[in-house]
Design a protein around this motif. Structure first.
Motif, PDB file in Angstrom:
ATOM      1  N   GLU A  91       0.828  -1.208   0.000  1.00  0.00           N
ATOM      2  CA  GLU A  91       0.000   0.000   0.000  1.00  0.00           C
ATOM      3  C   GLU A  91       0.862   1.258   0.000  1.00  0.00           C
ATOM      4  O   GLU A  91       0.603   2.232  -0.715  1.00  0.00           O
ATOM      5  CB  GLU A  91      -0.935   0.011   1.219  1.00  0.00           C
TER       6      GLU A  91
ATOM      7  N   ARG B  43      -2.508  -7.565   1.576  1.00  0.00           N
ATOM      8  CA  ARG B  43      -1.960  -6.280   1.147  1.00  0.00           C
ATOM      9  C   ARG B  43      -1.545  -6.341  -0.308  1.00  0.00           C
ATOM     10  O   ARG B  43      -1.754  -5.419  -1.071  1.00  0.00           O
ATOM     11  CB  ARG B  43      -0.762  -5.913   2.042  1.00  0.00           C
TER      12      ARG B  43
ATOM     13  N   SER C  49      -4.496  -6.006  -2.545  1.00  0.00           N
ATOM     14  CA  SER C  49      -4.948  -4.622  -2.630  1.00  0.00           C
ATOM     15  C   SER C  49      -4.131  -3.842  -3.647  1.00  0.00           C
ATOM     16  O   SER C  49      -4.667  -3.068  -4.435  1.00  0.00           O
ATOM     17  CB  SER C  49      -4.846  -3.968  -1.249  1.00  0.00           C
TER      18      SER C  49
END
Length: 279
Positions: A7, A133, A136
């Motif tokens: 991220e 993660r 994402s």
């Protein structure tokens, strides 16, 4: 060495102030993290450079499902990344989630079995965090790709919209001459937006005599000058109006029968004629 999570790498690639001084120093020293930032930056740059002014239309709901199926992605990224709605975890995923470590009771510390169970659960929990993660970040990249496709489509639509389109600037009903009582015709002048003009005529109700042909003319209002635009082979035809012709003067449209005699002048045998109306 502890690497930056996905991220944070994605946000740094988009130019967001997500990284600390320590993160920036890490990027200088870590080739892997720097390479990921560079790759995501290229995606962001292409997407932003392709976006035109104005709001982009949201892609249809089935666009993401087709991308999802085409790439063979897992159910974890089944939700459309262009929306803020994410599906809840399935029962099977919830059931497989590791349980929290048992608290210490008032009677004393946890048993050895309980401690072993807590230690075994912690690594499983950590193992699940990293893939989530990474999923994402993958969704961010795919969402940027979708935005690029929509932007290109919007750019094509705007280019077509801004292209000059043809417009009718004058028209005329062509009335029959006494020798051709059943004939009738129409004429119109089109401007393509760049100053090029064309005359389109239609003619019905006349019979072409063998050895003759029909010719289309522009005639000055006083009848003292005329310009031939070409031969009408079918019931309709389109002819280029020379740039030098002033249609305010040459307002009469005429279609005539012409014999094949080698004489380029008007035969005097008009089939229909009418005056252009620029209203």
């Amino acid at each position: 060495m502890s690497h930056l999570d996905d991220e944070k790498i994605a946000l740094i690639a988009m130019g967001e102030p997500a990284g600390s001084d320590a993160d920036m120093e890490h990027l200088v020293e870590c080739e892997n993290c720097a390479a990921e930032v560079a790759a995501m930056s290229r995606v962001a740059l292409v997407a932003r450079s392709s976006v035109v002014e104005g709001d982009l239309e949201s892609p249809p709901a089935d666009v993401w499902s087709r991308i999802h199926g085409e790439l063979g992605l897992t159910s974890a990224v089944a939700a459309d990344p262009a929306s803020d709605v994410h599906p809840p975890e399935s029962e099977s995923e919830s059931a497989s989630a590791p349980a929290a470590s048992a608290p210490v009771s008032a009677a004393g510390p946890a048993t050895a079995i309980e401690a072993d169970a807590a230690e075994a659960a912690a690594p499983r929990h950590r193992a699940r965090v990293r893939p989530r993660r990474r999923s994402s970040a993958t969704m961010w990249i795919l969402a940027a790709s979708m935005a690029l496709v929509v932007a290109i489509g919007a750019g094509v639509w705007i280019a077509r919209t801004l292209t000059p389109s043809s417009a009718v600037i004058a028209s005329a009903e062509l009335a029959a001459f006494p020798d051709h009582p059943d004939a009738e015709g129409q004429a119109r002048i089109d401007d393509d937006g760049d100053g090029r003009r064309t005359l389109t005529v239609t003619l019905d109700g006349d019979e072409l005599v063998a050895g003759d042909y029909r010719e289309v003319w522009l005639i000055r209002e006083d009848g003292q000058a005329l310009i031939s635009l070409g031969v009408l082979d079918e019931s309709s035809g389109t002819f280029r109006v020379p740039d030098s012709v002033d249609l305010d003067e040459y307002r009469l449209v005429d279609i005539s029968f012409e014999p094949v005699d080698g004489d380029p002048a008007h035969s005097g045998d008009s089939i229909v004629r009418g005056e252009l109306d620029f209203a």
